[in-house]
Write a protein that holds these residues in place. Structure first.
Motif, PDB file in Angstrom:
ATOM      1  N   THR A   1       0.829  -1.194   0.000  1.00  0.00           N
ATOM      2  CA  THR A   1       0.000   0.000   0.000  1.00  0.00           C
ATOM      3  C   THR A   1       0.873   1.257   0.000  1.00  0.00           C
ATOM      4  O   THR A   1       1.802   1.360   0.790  1.00  0.00           O
ATOM      5  CB  THR A   1      -0.910   0.029   1.248  1.00  0.00           C
ATOM      6  N   PHE A   2       0.543   2.169  -0.898  1.00  0.00           N
ATOM      7  CA  PHE A   2       1.195   3.469  -0.931  1.00  0.00           C
ATOM      8  C   PHE A   2       0.181   4.514  -0.495  1.00  0.00           C
ATOM      9  O   PHE A   2      -0.959   4.503  -0.961  1.00  0.00           O
ATOM     10  CB  PHE A   2       1.673   3.817  -2.346  1.00  0.00           C
ATOM     11  N   TYR A   3       0.608   5.426   0.377  1.00  0.00           N
ATOM     12  CA  TYR A   3      -0.208   6.566   0.769  1.00  0.00           C
ATOM     13  C   TYR A   3       0.443   7.795   0.143  1.00  0.00           C
ATOM     14  O   TYR A   3       1.604   8.096   0.432  1.00  0.00           O
ATOM     15  CB  TYR A   3      -0.241   6.715   2.293  1.00  0.00           C
ATOM     16  N   VAL A   4      -0.310   8.473  -0.726  1.00  0.00           N
ATOM     17  CA  VAL A   4       0.225   9.639  -1.431  1.00  0.00           C
ATOM     18  C   VAL A   4      -0.694  10.835  -1.244  1.00  0.00           C
ATOM     19  O   VAL A   4      -1.865  10.686  -0.914  1.00  0.00           O
ATOM     20  CB  VAL A   4       0.435   9.350  -2.939  1.00  0.00           C
ATOM     21  N   LYS A   5      -0.134  12.013  -1.497  1.00  0.00           N
ATOM     22  CA  LYS A   5      -0.897  13.252  -1.336  1.00  0.00           C
ATOM     23  C   LYS A   5      -1.785  13.530  -2.541  1.00  0.00           C
ATOM     24  O   LYS A   5      -2.870  14.079  -2.394  1.00  0.00           O
ATOM     25  CB  LYS A   5       0.067  14.425  -1.144  1.00  0.00           C
ATOM     26  N   SER A   6      -1.325  13.161  -3.727  1.00  0.00           N
ATOM     27  CA  SER A   6      -2.028  13.523  -4.950  1.00  0.00           C
ATOM     28  C   SER A   6      -2.114  12.347  -5.911  1.00  0.00           C
ATOM     29  O   SER A   6      -1.085  11.757  -6.256  1.00  0.00           O
ATOM     30  CB  SER A   6      -1.287  14.682  -5.629  1.00  0.00           C
ATOM     31  N   LEU A   7      -3.331  12.038  -6.352  1.00  0.00           N
ATOM     32  CA  LEU A   7      -3.519  10.962  -7.317  1.00  0.00           C
ATOM     33  C   LEU A   7      -2.894  11.321  -8.658  1.00  0.00           C
ATOM     34  O   LEU A   7      -2.235  10.494  -9.289  1.00  0.00           O
ATOM     35  CB  LEU A   7      -5.005  10.633  -7.495  1.00  0.00           C
ATOM     36  N   SER A   8      -3.064  12.557  -9.090  1.00  0.00           N
ATOM     37  CA  SER A   8      -2.509  12.945 -10.395  1.00  0.00           C
ATOM     38  C   SER A   8      -0.983  12.887 -10.387  1.00  0.00           C
ATOM     39  O   SER A   8      -0.367  12.461 -11.369  1.00  0.00           O
ATOM     40  CB  SER A   8      -3.006  14.328 -10.820  1.00  0.00           C
ATOM     41  N   GLU A   9      -0.360  13.268  -9.277  1.00  0.00           N
ATOM     42  CA  GLU A   9       1.104  13.161  -9.176  1.00  0.00           C
ATOM     43  C   GLU A   9       1.536  11.694  -9.156  1.00  0.00           C
ATOM     44  O   GLU A   9       2.568  11.337  -9.727  1.00  0.00           O
ATOM     45  CB  GLU A   9       1.627  13.876  -7.937  1.00  0.00           C
ATOM     46  N   TYR A  10       0.763  10.850  -8.472  1.00  0.00           N
ATOM     47  CA  TYR A  10       1.059   9.413  -8.447  1.00  0.00           C
ATOM     48  C   TYR A  10       1.013   8.857  -9.871  1.00  0.00           C
ATOM     49  O   TYR A  10       1.934   8.167 -10.314  1.00  0.00           O
ATOM     50  CB  TYR A  10       0.055   8.679  -7.553  1.00  0.00           C
ATOM     51  N   GLN A  11      -0.051   9.160 -10.581  1.00  0.00           N
ATOM     52  CA  GLN A  11      -0.207   8.653 -11.947  1.00  0.00           C
ATOM     53  C   GLN A  11       0.892   9.171 -12.864  1.00  0.00           C
ATOM     54  O   GLN A  11       1.413   8.427 -13.696  1.00  0.00           O
ATOM     55  CB  GLN A  11      -1.592   9.028 -12.486  1.00  0.00           C
ATOM     56  N   ALA A  12       1.283  10.431 -12.694  1.00  0.00           N
ATOM     57  CA  ALA A  12       2.350  11.011 -13.517  1.00  0.00           C
ATOM     58  C   ALA A  12       3.692  10.346 -13.233  1.00  0.00           C
ATOM     59  O   ALA A  12       4.518  10.189 -14.135  1.00  0.00           O
ATOM     60  CB  ALA A  12       2.436  12.518 -13.266  1.00  0.00           C
ATOM     61  N   ALA A  13       3.915   9.935 -11.991  1.00  0.00           N
ATOM     62  CA  ALA A  13       5.173   9.283 -11.625  1.00  0.00           C
ATOM     63  C   ALA A  13       5.211   7.828 -12.090  1.00  0.00           C
ATOM     64  O   ALA A  13       6.256   7.318 -12.496  1.00  0.00           O
ATOM     65  CB  ALA A  13       5.380   9.356 -10.114  1.00  0.00           C
ATOM     66  N   ILE A  14       4.066   7.152 -12.041  1.00  0.00           N
ATOM     67  CA  ILE A  14       4.009   5.734 -12.395  1.00  0.00           C
ATOM     68  C   ILE A  14       4.026   5.530 -13.910  1.00  0.00           C
ATOM     69  O   ILE A  14       4.681   4.616 -14.416  1.00  0.00           O
ATOM     70  CB  ILE A  14       2.764   5.067 -11.774  1.00  0.00           C
ATOM     71  N   ALA A  15       3.333   6.376 -14.649  1.00  0.00           N
ATOM     72  CA  ALA A  15       3.177   6.189 -16.099  1.00  0.00           C
ATOM     73  C   ALA A  15       4.493   5.921 -16.837  1.00  0.00           C
ATOM     74  O   ALA A  15       4.595   4.924 -17.564  1.00  0.00           O
ATOM     75  CB  ALA A  15       2.431   7.370 -16.717  1.00  0.00           C
ATOM     76  N   PRO A  16       5.533   6.744 -16.675  1.00  0.00           N
ATOM     77  CA  PRO A  16       6.761   6.487 -17.425  1.00  0.00           C
ATOM     78  C   PRO A  16       7.571   5.299 -16.889  1.00  0.00           C
ATOM     79  O   PRO A  16       8.520   4.854 -17.540  1.00  0.00           O
ATOM     80  CB  PRO A  16       7.562   7.789 -17.272  1.00  0.00           C
ATOM     81  N   ASN A  17       7.181   4.780 -15.729  1.00  0.00           N
ATOM     82  CA  ASN A  17       7.908   3.673 -15.100  1.00  0.00           C
ATOM     83  C   ASN A  17       7.113   2.368 -15.088  1.00  0.00           C
ATOM     84  O   ASN A  17       7.552   1.378 -14.514  1.00  0.00           O
ATOM     85  CB  ASN A  17       8.292   4.062 -13.665  1.00  0.00           C
ATOM     86  N   ARG A  18       5.945   2.377 -15.706  1.00  0.00           N
ATOM     87  CA  ARG A  18       5.047   1.220 -15.694  1.00  0.00           C
ATOM     88  C   ARG A  18       5.728  -0.046 -16.216  1.00  0.00           C
ATOM     89  O   ARG A  18       5.607  -1.115 -15.624  1.00  0.00           O
ATOM     90  CB  ARG A  18       3.795   1.526 -16.510  1.00  0.00           C
ATOM     91  N   ASP A  19       6.457   0.065 -17.317  1.00  0.00           N
ATOM     92  CA  ASP A  19       7.106  -1.125 -17.890  1.00  0.00           C
ATOM     93  C   ASP A  19       8.147  -1.706 -16.938  1.00  0.00           C
ATOM     94  O   ASP A  19       8.238  -2.921 -16.784  1.00  0.00           O
ATOM     95  CB  ASP A  19       7.729  -0.806 -19.242  1.00  0.00           C
ATOM     96  N   ALA A  20       8.929  -0.858 -16.280  1.00  0.00           N
ATOM     97  CA  ALA A  20       9.944  -1.328 -15.326  1.00  0.00           C
ATOM     98  C   ALA A  20       9.283  -2.004 -14.129  1.00  0.00           C
ATOM     99  O   ALA A  20       9.757  -3.041 -13.644  1.00  0.00           O
ATOM    100  CB  ALA A  20      10.818  -0.166 -14.864  1.00  0.00           C
ATOM    101  N   ILE A  21       8.183  -1.425 -13.672  1.00  0.00           N
ATOM    102  CA  ILE A  21       7.464  -2.001 -12.527  1.00  0.00           C
ATOM    103  C   ILE A  21       6.919  -3.377 -12.897  1.00  0.00           C
ATOM    104  O   ILE A  21       7.106  -4.349 -12.155  1.00  0.00           O
ATOM    105  CB  ILE A  21       6.334  -1.058 -12.068  1.00  0.00           C
ATOM    106  N   ARG A  22       6.259  -3.468 -14.036  1.00  0.00           N
ATOM    107  CA  ARG A  22       5.685  -4.743 -14.470  1.00  0.00           C
ATOM    108  C   ARG A  22       6.763  -5.785 -14.769  1.00  0.00           C
ATOM    109  O   ARG A  22       6.594  -6.965 -14.475  1.00  0.00           O
ATOM    110  CB  ARG A  22       4.804  -4.536 -15.699  1.00  0.00           C
ATOM    111  N   ALA A  23       7.870  -5.360 -15.344  1.00  0.00           N
ATOM    112  CA  ALA A  23       8.957  -6.297 -15.660  1.00  0.00           C
ATOM    113  C   ALA A  23       9.553  -6.907 -14.393  1.00  0.00           C
ATOM    114  O   ALA A  23      10.070  -8.012 -14.419  1.00  0.00           O
ATOM    115  CB  ALA A  23      10.045  -5.587 -16.466  1.00  0.00           C
ATOM    116  N   ASP A  24       9.441  -6.198 -13.289  1.00  0.00           N
ATOM    117  CA  ASP A  24       9.995  -6.686 -12.023  1.00  0.00           C
ATOM    118  C   ASP A  24       9.108  -7.730 -11.357  1.00  0.00           C
ATOM    119  O   ASP A  24       9.555  -8.447 -10.458  1.00  0.00           O
ATOM    120  CB  ASP A  24      10.235  -5.504 -11.072  1.00  0.00           C
ATOM    121  N   PHE A  25       7.844  -7.841 -11.762  1.00  0.00           N
ATOM    122  CA  PHE A  25       6.921  -8.816 -11.166  1.00  0.00           C
ATOM    123  C   PHE A  25       7.512 -10.221 -11.137  1.00  0.00           C
ATOM    124  O   PHE A  25       7.388 -10.932 -10.152  1.00  0.00           O
ATOM    125  CB  PHE A  25       5.594  -8.879 -11.931  1.00  0.00           C
ATOM    126  N   VAL A  26       8.143 -10.636 -12.233  1.00  0.00           N
ATOM    127  CA  VAL A  26       8.657 -12.011 -12.324  1.00  0.00           C
ATOM    128  C   VAL A  26       9.713 -12.312 -11.268  1.00  0.00           C
ATOM    129  O   VAL A  26       9.984 -13.475 -10.982  1.00  0.00           O
ATOM    130  CB  VAL A  26       9.223 -12.336 -13.734  1.00  0.00           C
TER     131      VAL A  26
END
Length: 142
Positions: free
Chosen positions: A101-126
């Protein structure tokens, strides 16, 4: 049936061991670690239990979650890691192996930070699981 579901959800929270990682704000470790969470955005990443599914908690705790937390920067207030122990109802299967669980101040800032890193995050699942997470975004009301 609805009552069983409600009871299951209520009891589920008592079925987890939480490992909390609070983001340090330069304050001494002696400060009150209770964080006022009302109004924060909570992103819960839940890994369902199923036969044949695996989860490497050590990797998740030491590598994956810190990596994602790093992407979130100053928007991140804190994050927690929970290890599923049992269902809240006897003789029922474990609903989730783990929840991050992540607790953040802003949903839009969270989405902006995750979007360019989505592939790296998903690639780490394995590296820690073969389960597909369920993600819930909510606002803390109390």
């Amino acid at each position: 049936m609805k009552l069983k579901l409600i009871l299951s959800c209520l009891l589920l929270t008592s079925s987890f061991i939480a490992f909390s990682q609070e983001k340090q704000s330069g304050k001494s470790k002696e400060h009150n670690t209770d964080v006022t969470e009302k109004g924060l955005i909570k992103i819960s990443i839940m890994y369902p239990y199923a036969e044949g599914k695996t989860f490497n908690m050590e990797y998740y705790e030491t590598k994956h979650m810190p990596m994602v937390a790093g992407f979130l920067g100053s928007n991140l207030v804190k994050y927690t890691i929970e290890k599923g122990l049992s269902s809240g109802i006897p003789n029922q299967p474990l609903p989730f192996m783990a929840i991050g669980t992540f607790y953040v101040k802003s949903l839009s800032e969270y989405q902006a930070a995750i979007a360019p890193n989505r592939d790296a995050i998903r690639a780490d699942f394995v590296n820690y699981t073969n389960a597909m997470p369920v993600i819930l975004v909510s606002e803390v009301v109390k």
